[in-house]
Motif scaffolding. Sequence first.
Motif, PDB file in Angstrom:
ATOM      1  N   ALA A   1       0.880  -1.247   0.015  1.00 42.52           N
ATOM      2  CA  ALA A   1      -0.023  -0.157  -0.083  1.00 42.52           C
ATOM      3  C   ALA A   1       0.889   1.101   0.035  1.00 42.52           C
ATOM      4  O   ALA A   1       2.046   1.150   0.392  1.00 42.52           O
ATOM      5  N   GLU A   2       0.520   2.238  -0.632  1.00 45.39           N
ATOM      6  CA  GLU A   2       1.017   3.561  -0.646  1.00 45.39           C
ATOM      7  C   GLU A   2       1.027   4.216   0.587  1.00 45.39           C
ATOM      8  O   GLU A   2       0.049   3.949   1.496  1.00 45.39           O
ATOM      9  N   ARG A   3       2.252   4.929   1.133  1.00 45.67           N
ATOM     10  CA  ARG A   3       2.170   5.564   2.024  1.00 45.67           C
ATOM     11  C   ARG A   3       2.209   7.297   1.948  1.00 45.67           C
ATOM     12  O   ARG A   3       2.961   7.465   1.056  1.00 45.67           O
ATOM     13  N   SER A   4       1.658   7.926   2.390  1.00 39.17           N
ATOM     14  CA  SER A   4       1.471   9.539   2.588  1.00 39.17           C
ATOM     15  C   SER A   4       1.985  10.052   3.720  1.00 39.17           C
ATOM     16  O   SER A   4       1.339   9.638   4.931  1.00 39.17           O
TER      17      SER A   4
ATOM     18  N   PRO B   1       2.009  20.724   0.398  1.00 42.33           N
ATOM     19  CA  PRO B   1       3.313  19.998   0.571  1.00 42.33           C
ATOM     20  C   PRO B   1       2.620  18.220   0.817  1.00 42.33           C
ATOM     21  O   PRO B   1       1.647  18.248   1.824  1.00 42.33           O
ATOM     22  N   LEU B   2       3.294  17.295   0.247  1.00 42.50           N
ATOM     23  CA  LEU B   2       2.891  15.950   0.363  1.00 42.50           C
ATOM     24  C   LEU B   2       4.049  15.247  -0.090  1.00 42.50           C
ATOM     25  O   LEU B   2       4.639  15.419  -1.116  1.00 42.50           O
ATOM     26  N   VAL B   3       4.071  13.917   0.357  1.00 41.00           N
ATOM     27  CA  VAL B   3       5.249  13.074   0.281  1.00 41.00           C
ATOM     28  C   VAL B   3       4.254  11.460   0.035  1.00 41.00           C
ATOM     29  O   VAL B   3       3.711  11.485   1.180  1.00 41.00           O
ATOM     30  N   ARG B   4       4.517  11.149  -1.120  1.00 44.10           N
ATOM     31  CA  ARG B   4       3.585   9.783  -1.176  1.00 44.10           C
ATOM     32  C   ARG B   4       4.813   8.638  -1.738  1.00 44.10           C
ATOM     33  O   ARG B   4       5.423   9.011  -2.669  1.00 44.10           O
TER      34      ARG B   4
ATOM     35  N   THR C   1       6.812  10.383  -4.832  1.00 46.94           N
ATOM     36  CA  THR C   1       6.438  11.530  -5.138  1.00 46.94           C
ATOM     37  C   THR C   1       6.519  12.796  -4.094  1.00 46.94           C
ATOM     38  O   THR C   1       5.968  12.411  -3.049  1.00 46.94           O
ATOM     39  N   VAL C   2       7.154  13.765  -4.601  1.00 46.30           N
ATOM     40  CA  VAL C   2       7.336  14.954  -3.509  1.00 46.30           C
ATOM     41  C   VAL C   2       6.776  16.007  -4.062  1.00 46.30           C
ATOM     42  O   VAL C   2       7.122  16.584  -5.130  1.00 46.30           O
ATOM     43  N   ARG C   3       5.520  16.687  -3.422  1.00 42.25           N
ATOM     44  CA  ARG C   3       5.135  17.688  -3.776  1.00 42.25           C
ATOM     45  C   ARG C   3       5.407  18.832  -2.778  1.00 42.25           C
ATOM     46  O   ARG C   3       4.796  18.911  -1.699  1.00 42.25           O
ATOM     47  N   ASN C   4       6.124  19.817  -3.449  1.00 39.53           N
ATOM     48  CA  ASN C   4       6.430  20.896  -2.546  1.00 39.53           C
ATOM     49  C   ASN C   4       5.719  21.996  -2.892  1.00 39.53           C
ATOM     50  O   ASN C   4       4.721  21.917  -3.584  1.00 39.53           O
TER      51      ASN C   4
END
Length: 208
Positions: free
Chosen positions: A15-18, A72-75, A82-85
């Motif tokens: 499973a993906e982790r966020s 901001p999110l890291v998945r 995936t790094v959302r800055n």
Amino acid sequence: MTRQDRTTPPPQQYAERSYRSPAALVGGVLLLLLGGWLGADALLRGAPHAKLTAVFALLLGVPLVAAFTLRPLVRAGDERLTVRNPFRTITLPWGAVEELRASFSTEVFTTAGKFQLWAIPVSLRQRKKANQQALRGAGADTPRFGRDAGAGPAPRAMADQALDELREIKERVAGRADAQGEPVVRWSYAILAPLVAGAVGLVVMIAL
């Protein structure tokens, strides 16, 4: 007798982790509510010049607050990180990730350079508290309340724990064929366009 085909089983999927900062999310919502209330008041009661100024202020302020708090999110998935800055989204195949590090901020080092993980902030106070708890546990020589002093994992700050999990995923999947590739960086124009428009509009209104 028919020969049964033998196929290689597909890699195990996880499973993906966020990862996000709860404090940033709460602070962002509160700031947006405050800004919306002030902006609505100016639009309803202000003079024409004040109304137009409020519109440009909202165009600037809303995306700016959202960029640094809500966005901001890291998945972490099986194939990529995936790094959302605030203003960019960086897609990193695990094969391109060289190192994950947390000092005063969390950073990922890749074949294309270094990127900061805004969604996983480092709290020096939290880290100091976790280190103090670990030292107290290591210094206890006798069991207390029926439990071994060393039982259970040592306490970790949230940022350090998150990076431990990301390193574990990297070690597990970095060698897979579907986890190879080059980093991809994309700018968030949905944030940048209204922000620039609001900033330019505010400058014009102030100059009038």
